[in-house]
Scaffold this motif. Structure first.
Motif, PDB file in Angstrom:
ATOM      1  N   ARG A  37       0.821  -1.219   0.000  1.00 18.07           N
ATOM      2  CA  ARG A  37       0.000   0.000   0.000  1.00 18.07           C
ATOM      3  C   ARG A  37       0.855   1.269   0.000  1.00 18.07           C
ATOM      4  NH1 ARG A  37      -3.586  -2.983   3.516  1.00 18.07           N
ATOM      5  NH2 ARG A  37      -2.516  -2.182   5.371  1.00 18.07           N
ATOM      6  N   ILE A  38       2.149   1.130   0.172  1.00 15.59           N
ATOM      7  CA  ILE A  38       3.037   2.294   0.216  1.00 15.59           C
ATOM      8  C   ILE A  38       3.421   2.676  -1.220  1.00 15.59           C
ATOM      9  CG2 ILE A  38       5.249   3.194   1.032  1.00 15.59           C
ATOM     10  CD1 ILE A  38       5.069   1.171   3.343  1.00 15.59           C
ATOM     11  N   PRO A  39       3.013   3.849  -1.697  1.00 12.79           N
ATOM     12  CA  PRO A  39       3.300   4.225  -3.087  1.00 12.79           C
ATOM     13  C   PRO A  39       4.750   4.636  -3.273  1.00 12.79           C
ATOM     14  CG  PRO A  39       2.188   6.019  -1.963  1.00 12.79           C
ATOM     15  CD  PRO A  39       2.234   4.884  -0.982  1.00 12.79           C
ATOM     16  N   GLY A  40       5.229   4.479  -4.498  1.00  8.56           N
ATOM     17  CA  GLY A  40       6.604   4.862  -4.811  1.00  8.56           C
ATOM     18  C   GLY A  40       6.664   6.076  -5.720  1.00  8.56           C
ATOM     19  N   PRO A  41       7.647   6.960  -5.512  1.00  2.00           N
ATOM     20  CA  PRO A  41       7.791   8.142  -6.359  1.00  2.00           C
ATOM     21  C   PRO A  41       8.577   7.894  -7.637  1.00  2.00           C
ATOM     22  CG  PRO A  41       9.390   8.215  -4.585  1.00  2.00           C
ATOM     23  CD  PRO A  41       8.573   6.969  -4.363  1.00  2.00           C
ATOM     24  N   HIS A  42       9.192   6.714  -7.750  1.00  7.81           N
ATOM     25  CA  HIS A  42       9.987   6.385  -8.938  1.00  7.81           C
ATOM     26  C   HIS A  42      10.036   4.868  -9.065  1.00  7.81           C
ATOM     27  CE1 HIS A  42      13.043   6.240  -5.671  1.00  7.81           C
ATOM     28  NE2 HIS A  42      13.511   5.215  -6.367  1.00  7.81           N
ATOM     29  N   ILE A  43      10.765   4.383 -10.054  1.00  6.44           N
ATOM     30  CA  ILE A  43      10.953   2.950 -10.277  1.00  6.44           C
ATOM     31  C   ILE A  43      12.388   2.581  -9.913  1.00  6.44           C
ATOM     32  CG2 ILE A  43      11.033   1.113 -12.010  1.00  6.44           C
ATOM     33  CD1 ILE A  43       8.216   1.997 -11.579  1.00  6.44           C
ATOM     34  N   GLY A  44      12.549   1.458  -9.201  1.00  8.46           N
ATOM     35  CA  GLY A  44      13.883   0.981  -8.866  1.00  8.46           C
ATOM     36  C   GLY A  44      14.159   1.072  -7.375  1.00  8.46           C
ATOM     37  N   ARG A  45      15.423   0.813  -7.013  1.00  9.49           N
ATOM     38  CA  ARG A  45      15.827   0.852  -5.607  1.00  9.49           C
ATOM     39  C   ARG A  45      15.531   2.218  -5.002  1.00  9.49           C
ATOM     40  NH1 ARG A  45      20.080  -3.078  -4.782  1.00  9.49           N
ATOM     41  NH2 ARG A  45      19.290  -4.974  -5.783  1.00  9.49           N
ATOM     42  N   LEU A  46      15.358   2.241  -3.687  1.00  8.50           N
ATOM     43  CA  LEU A  46      15.053   3.492  -2.993  1.00  8.50           C
ATOM     44  C   LEU A  46      16.264   4.413  -2.969  1.00  8.50           C
ATOM     45  CD1 LEU A  46      12.925   1.341  -1.964  1.00  8.50           C
ATOM     46  CD2 LEU A  46      12.772   2.730   0.096  1.00  8.50           C
ATOM     47  N   ALA A  47      17.458   3.835  -2.820  1.00  8.35           N
ATOM     48  CA  ALA A  47      18.685   4.621  -2.717  1.00  8.35           C
ATOM     49  C   ALA A  47      19.855   3.773  -3.190  1.00  8.35           C
ATOM     50  CB  ALA A  47      18.915   5.071  -1.271  1.00  8.35           C
ATOM     51  N   GLY A  48      20.950   4.445  -3.549  1.00  7.58           N
ATOM     52  CA  GLY A  48      22.173   3.731  -3.883  1.00  7.58           C
ATOM     53  C   GLY A  48      22.203   3.097  -5.256  1.00  7.58           C
ATOM     54  N   ALA A  49      21.220   3.385  -6.102  1.00  2.02           N
ATOM     55  CA  ALA A  49      21.171   2.777  -7.433  1.00  2.02           C
ATOM     56  C   ALA A  49      20.435   3.708  -8.388  1.00  2.02           C
ATOM     57  CB  ALA A  49      20.491   1.409  -7.381  1.00  2.02           C
ATOM     58  N   ARG A  50      20.546   3.410  -9.665  1.00  3.33           N
ATOM     59  CA  ARG A  50      19.892   4.212 -10.693  1.00  3.33           C
ATOM     60  C   ARG A  50      18.373   4.144 -10.571  1.00  3.33           C
ATOM     61  NH1 ARG A  50      19.481   2.343 -16.978  1.00  3.33           N
ATOM     62  NH2 ARG A  50      17.984   3.921 -17.642  1.00  3.33           N
TER      63      ARG A  50
END
Length: 258
Positions: A103-116
């Motif tokens: 249920r937690i939405p994401g602002p982008h696609i991919g890892r949260l930090a440390g990656a592209r």
């Protein structure tokens, strides 16, 4: 937090189980789990994931302190006095905790930090497939076929938080009955079917369909996306696993697919 600086105290008890990190249980005030990372990007990602989970009051340990600039990078997390949910109970007991995460939405696609970060889920999958093909040239034909399937199934998804390492041992049942998900270093934003597919691989299922019971939402493409992600995670194991048994098993399942 005062007194936690990433160093291993004399009273620490090592509880390392994997190959990437070292982990200790520390009887401090409060008691905590100290984790040293072999990969700084994983430390940054788990730190970001635990902070996000805390904001949403999701079922996870609490981050007490962290440093990605130390050598090695580290986190300190609340000690969880709980037992792992047995593998044969995992699907039955995971649903509520996983629904809270998805249920937690994401602002982008991919890892949260440390990656592209990626512009689309399709771009993310193509990037992963290129990495697997580079690591395992013998699997390039399989990777090419999966590239084509990803392109054919291109669709817009609303990214949600993924644990992306669901497996036995990562869901704990506390004495009061509540559950917690641990080990968030591979967390990402993306398609929830990828989370379910990785679980199917870790449970060594011959067919991923049983994990569809955990899906929080469904549409006509759901089952097809699940099978696609299942094959991509199998390719990841065939290309990158350090365990030869895991590599061989994944490669054989992919061969049967063809």
């Amino acid at each position: 937090m005062t007194g936690i600086d990433g160093r291993v105290p004399p009273n620490a008890r090592e509880i390392t189980t994997g190959q990437t990190n070292r982990v200790w249980s520390v009887d401090g005030q409060p008691p905590y789990i100290l984790k040293h990372y072999g990969d700084p990007s994983r430390a940054a990602n788990e730190t970001a994931a635990l902070r996000l989970l805390a904001r949403h009051r999701a079922p996870s340990p609490q981050l007490l302190a962290a440093s990605q600039d130390s050598i090695p990078p580290w986190t300190a997390q609340t000690a969880v006095h709980a037992k792992p949910v047995p593998a044969d109970r995992l699907l039955a007991e995971l649903a509520e905790s996983l629904a809270a995460v998805h249920r937690i939405p994401g602002p982008h696609i991919g890892r949260l930090a440390g990656a592209r970060r990626h512009d689309s889920w399709t771009d993310y999958l193509h990037d992963r497939l290129r990495m697997y093909a580079t690591a395992a040239p013998a699997m390039r034909t399989t990777a090419r076929l999966l590239h084509q399937e990803v392109e054919a199934r291109e669709s817009t998804i609303q990214p949600v938080l993924l644990h992306h390492d669901l497996q036995p041992g990562h869901l704990l049942r506390q004495p009061a009955g509540s559950r917690l998900l641990i080990d968030w270093e591979l967390a990402a934003f993306g398609d929830e079917q990828s989370d379910l597919a990785r679980l199917a691989v870790r449970l060594d299922l011959h067919d991923p369909t049983p994990v569809l019971a955990l899906a929080s939402r469904s549409d006509p493409t759901t089952e097809g996306r699940l099978h696609l992600h299942w094959h991509i995670h199998l390719l990841a194991d065939a290309a990158l696993s350090t365990d030869p048994v895991v590599r061989e098993r994944a490669a054989m399942r992919l061969l049967r697919r063809r």
